[in-house]
Design a protein around this motif. Structure first.
Motif, mmCIF file in Angstrom:
data_model
loop_
_atom_site.group_PDB
_atom_site.id
_atom_site.type_symbol
_atom_site.label_atom_id
_atom_site.label_comp_id
_atom_site.label_asym_id
_atom_site.label_seq_id
_atom_site.Cartn_x
_atom_site.Cartn_y
_atom_site.Cartn_z
ATOM 1 N N UNK A 288 2.074 10.000 -9.930
ATOM 2 C CA UNK A 288 1.209 10.100 -11.102
ATOM 3 C C UNK A 288 0.400 11.401 -11.085
ATOM 4 N N UNK A 289 -0.159 11.745 -9.924
ATOM 5 C CA UNK A 289 -0.975 12.957 -9.855
ATOM 6 C C UNK A 289 -0.129 14.194 -10.129
ATOM 7 N N UNK A 290 1.096 14.212 -9.633
ATOM 8 C CA UNK A 290 1.972 15.350 -9.907
ATOM 9 C C UNK A 290 2.338 15.420 -11.384
ATOM 10 N N UNK A 291 2.435 14.279 -12.005
ATOM 11 C CA UNK A 291 2.837 14.211 -13.418
ATOM 12 C C UNK A 291 1.667 14.498 -14.364
ATOM 13 N N UNK A 292 0.495 13.947 -14.046
ATOM 14 C CA UNK A 292 -0.624 13.972 -14.989
ATOM 15 C C UNK A 292 -1.772 14.887 -14.573
ATOM 16 N N UNK A 293 -1.840 15.275 -13.313
ATOM 17 C CA UNK A 293 -3.006 15.994 -12.840
ATOM 18 C C UNK A 293 -4.088 15.040 -12.359
ATOM 19 N N UNK A 294 -5.258 15.575 -12.040
ATOM 20 C CA UNK A 294 -6.297 14.815 -11.344
ATOM 21 C C UNK A 294 -7.316 14.152 -12.261
ATOM 22 N N UNK A 295 -7.470 14.634 -13.503
ATOM 23 C CA UNK A 295 -8.634 14.213 -14.285
ATOM 24 C C UNK A 295 -8.624 12.727 -14.636
ATOM 25 N N UNK A 296 -7.499 12.207 -15.086
ATOM 26 C CA UNK A 296 -7.468 10.794 -15.448
ATOM 27 C C UNK A 296 -7.799 9.905 -14.265
ATOM 28 N N UNK B 87 0.806 -1.207 0.000
ATOM 29 C CA UNK B 87 0.000 0.000 0.000
ATOM 30 C C UNK B 87 0.841 1.259 0.000
ATOM 31 N N UNK B 88 1.945 1.249 0.741
ATOM 32 C CA UNK B 88 2.833 2.413 0.736
ATOM 33 C C UNK B 88 3.408 2.664 -0.653
ATOM 34 N N UNK B 89 3.812 1.594 -1.312
ATOM 35 C CA UNK B 89 4.340 1.765 -2.673
ATOM 36 C C UNK B 89 3.267 2.299 -3.613
ATOM 37 N N UNK B 90 2.034 1.786 -3.473
ATOM 38 C CA UNK B 90 0.948 2.217 -4.353
ATOM 39 C C UNK B 90 0.608 3.690 -4.123
ATOM 40 N N UNK B 91 0.599 4.117 -2.869
ATOM 41 C CA UNK B 91 0.295 5.526 -2.596
ATOM 42 C C UNK B 91 1.410 6.423 -3.128
ATOM 43 N N UNK B 92 2.663 5.997 -2.987
ATOM 44 C CA UNK B 92 3.764 6.781 -3.544
ATOM 45 C C UNK B 92 3.681 6.883 -5.050
ATOM 46 N N UNK B 93 3.351 5.771 -5.697
ATOM 47 C CA UNK B 93 3.222 5.775 -7.152
ATOM 48 C C UNK B 93 2.065 6.665 -7.596
ATOM 49 N N UNK B 94 0.965 6.634 -6.854
ATOM 50 C CA UNK B 94 -0.167 7.486 -7.207
ATOM 51 C C UNK B 94 0.181 8.958 -7.009
ATOM 52 N N UNK B 95 0.907 9.273 -5.930
ATOM 53 C CA UNK B 95 1.332 10.659 -5.719
ATOM 54 C C UNK B 95 2.171 11.137 -6.904
ATOM 55 N N UNK C 211 -0.749 18.800 -5.998
ATOM 56 C CA UNK C 211 0.287 18.898 -4.974
ATOM 57 C C UNK C 211 -0.279 18.575 -3.590
ATOM 58 N N UNK C 212 -1.476 19.084 -3.299
ATOM 59 C CA UNK C 212 -2.094 18.795 -2.014
ATOM 60 C C UNK C 212 -2.462 17.332 -1.876
ATOM 61 N N UNK C 213 -3.014 16.769 -2.952
ATOM 62 C CA UNK C 213 -3.397 15.365 -2.924
ATOM 63 C C UNK C 213 -2.183 14.464 -2.776
ATOM 64 N N UNK C 214 -1.103 14.781 -3.483
ATOM 65 C CA UNK C 214 0.106 13.967 -3.398
ATOM 66 C C UNK C 214 0.713 14.032 -1.999
ATOM 67 N N UNK C 215 0.721 15.217 -1.401
ATOM 68 C CA UNK C 215 1.269 15.352 -0.050
ATOM 69 C C UNK C 215 0.478 14.520 0.951
ATOM 70 N N UNK C 216 -0.846 14.511 0.795
ATOM 71 C CA UNK C 216 -1.676 13.711 1.690
ATOM 72 C C UNK C 216 -1.447 12.223 1.468
ATOM 73 N N UNK C 217 -1.331 11.804 0.228
ATOM 74 C CA UNK C 217 -1.069 10.391 -0.054
ATOM 75 C C UNK C 217 0.237 9.936 0.586
ATOM 76 N N UNK C 218 1.275 10.754 0.482
ATOM 77 C CA UNK C 218 2.560 10.373 1.068
ATOM 78 C C UNK C 218 2.479 10.339 2.590
#
Length: 267
Positions: free
Chosen positions: A140-148, A130-138, A180-187
């Motif tokens: 992704x969100x920084x790279x692609x944004x939220x819409x996808x 789960x930690x790896x998945x949340x880091x990867x999602x963070x 940025x906010x979403x990624x910080x929370x995920x981490x």
């Protein structure tokens, strides 16, 4: 009161105590949403009590802090806001990540909390996967944004059969969230502590609510929390997924109303 922004979080502060027995209700939203996810509850309960719903740091209209935002920081923000608003004791409700923040609040300042509502959440620490998945999602969100991401998970957040207006509201919240906010929370959430033992020491009434079709936090998670809490009520809401407060607002509010009346009576 009107929507305002002070001292640092954006928030709604609506209604006033109609009697000395009506405790304030504080509502903590989940990820990646904002305080508007509580609109049906703010409308319903501000008629009889004070209702406070903040935008968490990094979400909605609140400031964004890039990097890592641990749950203890979110909890400290809520405590500081309530201090600024002159709120001493209250009922604290949270959904999903918001429920985990509620648990962290109880760890930090249990003496202020008179009742807990834990909706569609779970108390265990993150697994290594789960930690790896949340880091990867963070990342992704920084790279692609939220819409996808929002497009992919919308019909896990709400059930595919949900009302179209509810689904549209949820999608708007997700796409409006700062990456940025979403990624910080995920981490930060990836490093959260295990709250399971804490739940066994909760000394106030608790309400555990879950959508019957929730894939993220299934009914079994809610049942385990209900079993751990010394004084809790479990309510499974049919025809709802991860956001029963929006998908089945009338049923959710009815359950909350019964619980709040019980907590008020214990004042």
């Amino acid at each position: 009161m009107a929507t305002t922004s002070a001292p640092f979080l954006a928030y709604d502060d609506k209604g006033r105590d109609s009697s000395t027995r009506a405790l304030p209700l504080v509502l903590v939203h989940g990820h990646p949403f904002d305080r508007t996810m509580w609109a049906p509850q703010i409308t319903a309960f501000s008629a009889t009590r004070r209702v406070i719903a903040p935008d968490l740091r990094g979400y909605g209209e609140s400031p964004v802090t890039p990097g890592v935002t641990p749950l203890e920081v979110f909890a400290g923000d809520i405590a500081a806001l309530l201090d600024a608003l002159g709120v001493g004791e209250f009922v604290l409700a949270g959904l999903s990540m918001g429920g985990q923040i509620v648990m962290e609040c109880y760890r930090q300042f249990p003496e202020r909390i008179r009742g807990l509502v834990l909706a569609d959440t779970f108390p265990a620490a993150e697994t290594e996967e789960g930690r790896r998945a949340r880091g990867a999602m963070a990342d992704r969100l920084l790279r692609e944004g939220m819409r996808g991401y929002a497009d992919e998970v919308l019909y896990k957040m709400v059930a595919p059969y949900s009302d179209a207006e509810v689904a549209a509201h949820v999608h708007r919240m997700m796409t409006a969230t700062s990456p940025e906010g979403a990624a910080a929370a995920l981490r930060g959430r990836a490093e959260r502590p295990d709250y399971r033992e804490l739940l066994t020491r909760v000394t106030v009434p608790a309400l555990v609510v879950v959508g019957a079709d929730d894939e993220y936090t299934p009914v079994s998670d809610a049942e385990a929390m209900h079993a751990a809490l010394p004084d809790s009520t479990l309510r499974v809401i049919d025809s709802a997924a991860h956001l029963p407060n929006l998908e089945r607002a009338e049923e959710f509010n009815g359950t909350m109303e019964t619980f709040l009346a019980r907590v008020d009576d214990q004042r």
